[in-house]
Enzyme design. Structure first.
Site, PDB file in Angstrom:
ATOM      1  N   ARG A 262       0.851  -1.194   0.000  1.00  0.00           N
ATOM      2  CA  ARG A 262       0.000   0.000   0.000  1.00  0.00           C
ATOM      3  C   ARG A 262       0.885   1.241   0.000  1.00  0.00           C
ATOM      4  NH1 ARG A 262      -5.495  -1.687   2.348  1.00  0.00           N
ATOM      5  NH2 ARG A 262      -5.442  -3.881   1.692  1.00  0.00           N
TER       6      ARG A 262
ATOM      7  N   GLU B  45       0.995   4.103   1.191  1.00  0.00           N
ATOM      8  CA  GLU B  45       0.387   4.964   2.208  1.00  0.00           C
ATOM      9  C   GLU B  45       1.272   6.186   2.395  1.00  0.00           C
ATOM     10  OE1 GLU B  45      -2.411   4.133   3.729  1.00  0.00           O
ATOM     11  OE2 GLU B  45      -2.570   1.937   3.603  1.00  0.00           O
TER      12      GLU B  45
ATOM     13  N   ARG C  41       0.476   2.830  12.534  1.00  0.00           N
ATOM     14  CA  ARG C  41      -0.250   1.600  12.185  1.00  0.00           C
ATOM     15  C   ARG C  41      -0.298   1.297  10.692  1.00  0.00           C
ATOM     16  NH1 ARG C  41      -5.652   3.263  15.072  1.00  0.00           N
ATOM     17  NH2 ARG C  41      -4.104   3.411  16.700  1.00  0.00           N
ATOM     18  N   HIS C  42       0.441   2.043   9.904  1.00  0.00           N
ATOM     19  CA  HIS C  42       0.480   1.776   8.458  1.00  0.00           C
ATOM     20  C   HIS C  42       1.895   1.481   7.990  1.00  0.00           C
ATOM     21  CE1 HIS C  42      -3.431   3.929   8.606  1.00  0.00           C
ATOM     22  NE2 HIS C  42      -3.740   3.068   7.647  1.00  0.00           N
TER      23      HIS C  42
ATOM     24  N   GLU D 200      -7.966  -0.913  13.782  1.00  0.00           N
ATOM     25  CA  GLU D 200      -8.624  -1.879  12.886  1.00  0.00           C
ATOM     26  C   GLU D 200      -7.690  -3.053  12.665  1.00  0.00           C
ATOM     27  OE1 GLU D 200     -10.135  -0.421   9.035  1.00  0.00           O
ATOM     28  OE2 GLU D 200      -9.537  -2.370   8.215  1.00  0.00           O
TER      29      GLU D 200
ATOM     30  N   SER E 201     -10.819  -6.485   8.025  1.00  0.00           N
ATOM     31  CA  SER E 201     -12.048  -6.114   7.317  1.00  0.00           C
ATOM     32  C   SER E 201     -12.544  -7.324   6.542  1.00  0.00           C
ATOM     33  CB  SER E 201     -11.788  -4.985   6.313  1.00  0.00           C
ATOM     34  OG  SER E 201     -11.671  -3.746   6.948  1.00  0.00           O
TER      35      SER E 201
ATOM     36  N   ARG F 117      -0.774  -5.814  12.848  1.00  0.00           N
ATOM     37  CA  ARG F 117      -1.707  -5.160  13.770  1.00  0.00           C
ATOM     38  C   ARG F 117      -2.200  -6.137  14.830  1.00  0.00           C
ATOM     39  NH1 ARG F 117      -5.367  -0.899  10.331  1.00  0.00           N
ATOM     40  NH2 ARG F 117      -3.618   0.125   9.280  1.00  0.00           N
TER      41      ARG F 117
HETATM   42  P1  ATP Z   1      -6.900   1.410   7.365  1.00  0.00           P
HETATM   43  O1  ATP Z   1      -8.287   2.002   7.255  1.00  0.00           O
HETATM   44  O2  ATP Z   1      -6.476   1.183   8.774  1.00  0.00           O
HETATM   45  O3  ATP Z   1      -5.876   2.113   6.536  1.00  0.00           O
HETATM   46  P2  ATP Z   1      -7.877  -0.418   5.422  1.00  0.00           P
HETATM   47  O4  ATP Z   1      -9.313  -0.466   5.770  1.00  0.00           O
HETATM   48  O5  ATP Z   1      -7.429   0.426   4.286  1.00  0.00           O
HETATM   49  O6  ATP Z   1      -7.011  -0.049   6.737  1.00  0.00           O
HETATM   50  P3  ATP Z   1      -8.121  -3.089   4.413  1.00  0.00           P
HETATM   51  O7  ATP Z   1      -8.078  -2.830   2.954  1.00  0.00           O
HETATM   52  O8  ATP Z   1      -9.450  -3.299   5.055  1.00  0.00           O
HETATM   53  O9  ATP Z   1      -7.347  -1.901   5.166  1.00  0.00           O
HETATM   54  O10 ATP Z   1      -7.101  -4.292   4.719  1.00  0.00           O
HETATM   55  C1  ATP Z   1      -7.423  -5.363   5.618  1.00  0.00           C
HETATM   56  C2  ATP Z   1      -6.510  -5.338   6.819  1.00  0.00           C
HETATM   57  O11 ATP Z   1      -5.144  -5.284   6.446  1.00  0.00           O
HETATM   58  C3  ATP Z   1      -6.704  -4.110   7.697  1.00  0.00           C
HETATM   59  O12 ATP Z   1      -7.785  -4.295   8.603  1.00  0.00           O
HETATM   60  C4  ATP Z   1      -5.386  -4.029   8.416  1.00  0.00           C
HETATM   61  O13 ATP Z   1      -5.332  -4.909   9.519  1.00  0.00           O
HETATM   62  C5  ATP Z   1      -4.401  -4.519   7.368  1.00  0.00           C
HETATM   63  N1  ATP Z   1      -3.790  -3.374   6.681  1.00  0.00           N
HETATM   64  C6  ATP Z   1      -4.292  -2.674   5.653  1.00  0.00           C
HETATM   65  N2  ATP Z   1      -3.472  -1.715   5.252  1.00  0.00           N
HETATM   66  C7  ATP Z   1      -2.383  -1.798   6.057  1.00  0.00           C
HETATM   67  C8  ATP Z   1      -1.158  -1.079   6.137  1.00  0.00           C
HETATM   68  N3  ATP Z   1      -0.888  -0.057   5.308  1.00  0.00           N
HETATM   69  N4  ATP Z   1      -0.252  -1.442   7.073  1.00  0.00           N
HETATM   70  C9  ATP Z   1      -0.515  -2.464   7.900  1.00  0.00           C
HETATM   71  N5  ATP Z   1      -1.647  -3.183   7.871  1.00  0.00           N
HETATM   72  C10 ATP Z   1      -2.583  -2.860   6.966  1.00  0.00           C
HETATM   73 MN    MN Z   2     -10.517  -1.987   6.274  1.00  0.00          MN
END
Ligand code: ATP
Ligand code: MN
Length: 466
Positions: A251, A253, A259-260, A389, A392, A440
């Protein structure tokens, strides 16, 4: 001249964990790095660390040069158990040139042949009296942190020297727990009848929306690093019904949060002929199974990082998105139905709701295109821990027309998904699944504030090395 030696024919006979008083007087060969040195002049205490723990080495200078009444007894000194302690039993003088012993530095890699001696005051009740010493790699510099330090020295300083930072017992403990978490998850899913799969990480289209994609050169085309295995794991349920994958997700980000990561490990699960409520139950059981496994099989590690860990009660509380909106409005936030929850919202929520809980029934407009909806409400959930989180998931669309419709609504190019839509022409079972962020989840188990310490070599907007 270098005093460094080659390993040659020497091989380890014991790890530190295998040494005990029953081996008194036995010859052993041990290897590792020097965790600490205590130099008392004619006696040098060295803590030798290997993958399992440590053992104390006692180098005593040869008779001709040492005090005649050197029946050293330091048993009254109060030093932490993890640093070298003088023992009541120190016999045997080393034939190793003492200049070699004196040249040792912390973190150097050494191999020692010597005798085990019962030593009630030494850690684990034994020490090793070296008879031969090989310096396999002499440390050139000393890192700016001790292997014993629990408090975090400057994070960037540590990450720049990550491999050595991981010699800290605190860090080693975190990654032992990580290993056991993975073991428990695999064990659980295997028992539940899931098969482990791997899907491509170089892909042609976004699965979770376009903003956070890393583009890569793929021969003469543009491709992307996979944000998730979503579409492929859905395809795989057509043949295998129950699949899981534990693999990196990428990602882009741009934000700096605790947490990312730009590269994280996701535990992805997908199952056919079920809906989101079924996989929520599965996820809940996976979480409790894993924590129970850690409580029962990692008690030593938990003593270091999270002695209070207990198995959470099930069922986890379930809040609808509507209920969450109400709570947030009561807390003074002006949030509209359909808004996504911001990090401030989650922080506010995490103050009133503690531990693991679900948020269910989200507005479909803020969930990915493949999510199944009833009107405006998606059959979707997030697993939370306080304000974090963890996972999902959702029921997925299994009708081609519906999926095309959702792609259009979210402004995605239908043609780009032809390779995926085609599968839906051949009987796609109803299915549901989730993705859980391993780092996480580990943060909640090992009580970590920063996700960077839940991964070996974190990748974020500022960091591409080491
Ligand atoms: P957030 O809203 O916290 O950025 P997200 O909703 O974009 O997360 P999802 O696409 O739902 O993330 O991905 C499923 C799971 O993968 C998340 O619940 C989280 O635990 C993990 N995850 C997602 N993006 C990241 C990241 N950049 N770094 C670490 N863990 C991640
Ligand atoms: Mn999510």
């Amino acid at each position: 001249m270098s005093i460094e030696d080659e390993i040659g024919g020497w091989r380890r006979t014991h790890y530190s964990s295998q040494l005990n008083p029953r081996l008194n007087n036995e010859h052993v060969t041990i290897m590792g790095y020097i965790a600490s040195i205590r130099d008392h002049g004619n006696i040098v205490f060295v803590m030798l660390a290997d993958k399992d723990g440590e053992v104390q080495l006692v180098f005593k200078k040869g008779k001709e040069a040492s005090n005649s009444n050197s029946n050293s007894n330091d048993s009254n000194t109060t030093t932490p158990a993890t640093t070298p302690t003088a023992s009541t039993v120190v016999d045997g003088y080393t034939s190793i040139p003492f200049s070699k012993v004196k040249s040792l530095k912390e973190h150097s890699c050494i191999a020692v042949k010597g005798r085990v001696k019962v030593a009630p005051n030494a850690p684990k009740g034994i020490e090793v009296v070296p008879e031969e010493l090989k310096v396999l790699s002499l440390a050139r510099s000393i890192p700016p942190f001790s292997v014993y330090s629990k408090t975090f020295p400057n994070l960037d300083l540590r990450l720049n020297l990550r491999a050595i930072d991981l010699r800290r017992y605190y860090m080693k403990t975190i990654f032992r727990i990580r290993h056991k978490v993975l073991k428990a998850i695999r064990e659980f899913l295997d028992k539940e009848g899931f098969i482990e799969v791997n899907t491509p990480k170089i892909i042609s289209t976004a699965s979770e929306g376009g903003a956070s994609l890393f583009p890569v050169f793929y021969f003469d085309r543009e491709a992307f690093l996979a944000q998730s295995p979503q579409l492929y794991k859905e395809q795989l349920v057509t043949a295998f019904e129950k699949v899981f994958e534990i693999a990196p997700i990428f990602r882009a980000e741009p934000s700096r949060t605790n947490r990312h990561l730009a590269e994280a490990i996701s535990v992805d699960v997908e199952e056919a002929f079920v809906d989101y409520k079924d996989v929520m139950n599965l996820l809940e059981r996976m979480v409790t199974y894993t924590i129970e496994y850690i409580v029962n099989n990692a008690s030593d590690e938990l003593k270091v990082v999270n002695p209070m860990l207990t198995v959470p009660k099930t069922p986890f509380p379930r809040y609808t998105y509507d209920e969450v909106i109400d709570i947030l409005r009561k807390n003074g936030y002006s949030i509209e139905w359909g808004d996504d929850l911001s990090s401030e919202h989650l922080a506010s929520l995490g103050k009133v709701i503690n531990g693991y809980y679900f948020i269910v029934d989200w507005p479909s407009s803020i969930r990915p295109f493949y999510t199944k909806s009833n009107g405006k409400v998606a059959e979707a959930f997030d697993l939370m821990y306080n304000d974090l989180e963890i996972s999902s998931g959702s029921s997925r669309i299994n009708k081609k027309e519906e999926l095309i419709e959702r792609l259009k609504i979210q402004g995605l190019r239908v043609e780009a998904f032809e390779y995926h839509l085609k599968v839906f022409d051949y009987g796609m079972p109803p299915h549901a699944g989730f993705g859980l962020g391993l780092e996480r989840f580990l943060m909640t188990i090992a009580r970590l504030d920063n996700i960077r310490d839940a991964t070996f070599y974190p990748r974020d907007i500022d960091r591409l090395v080491p």
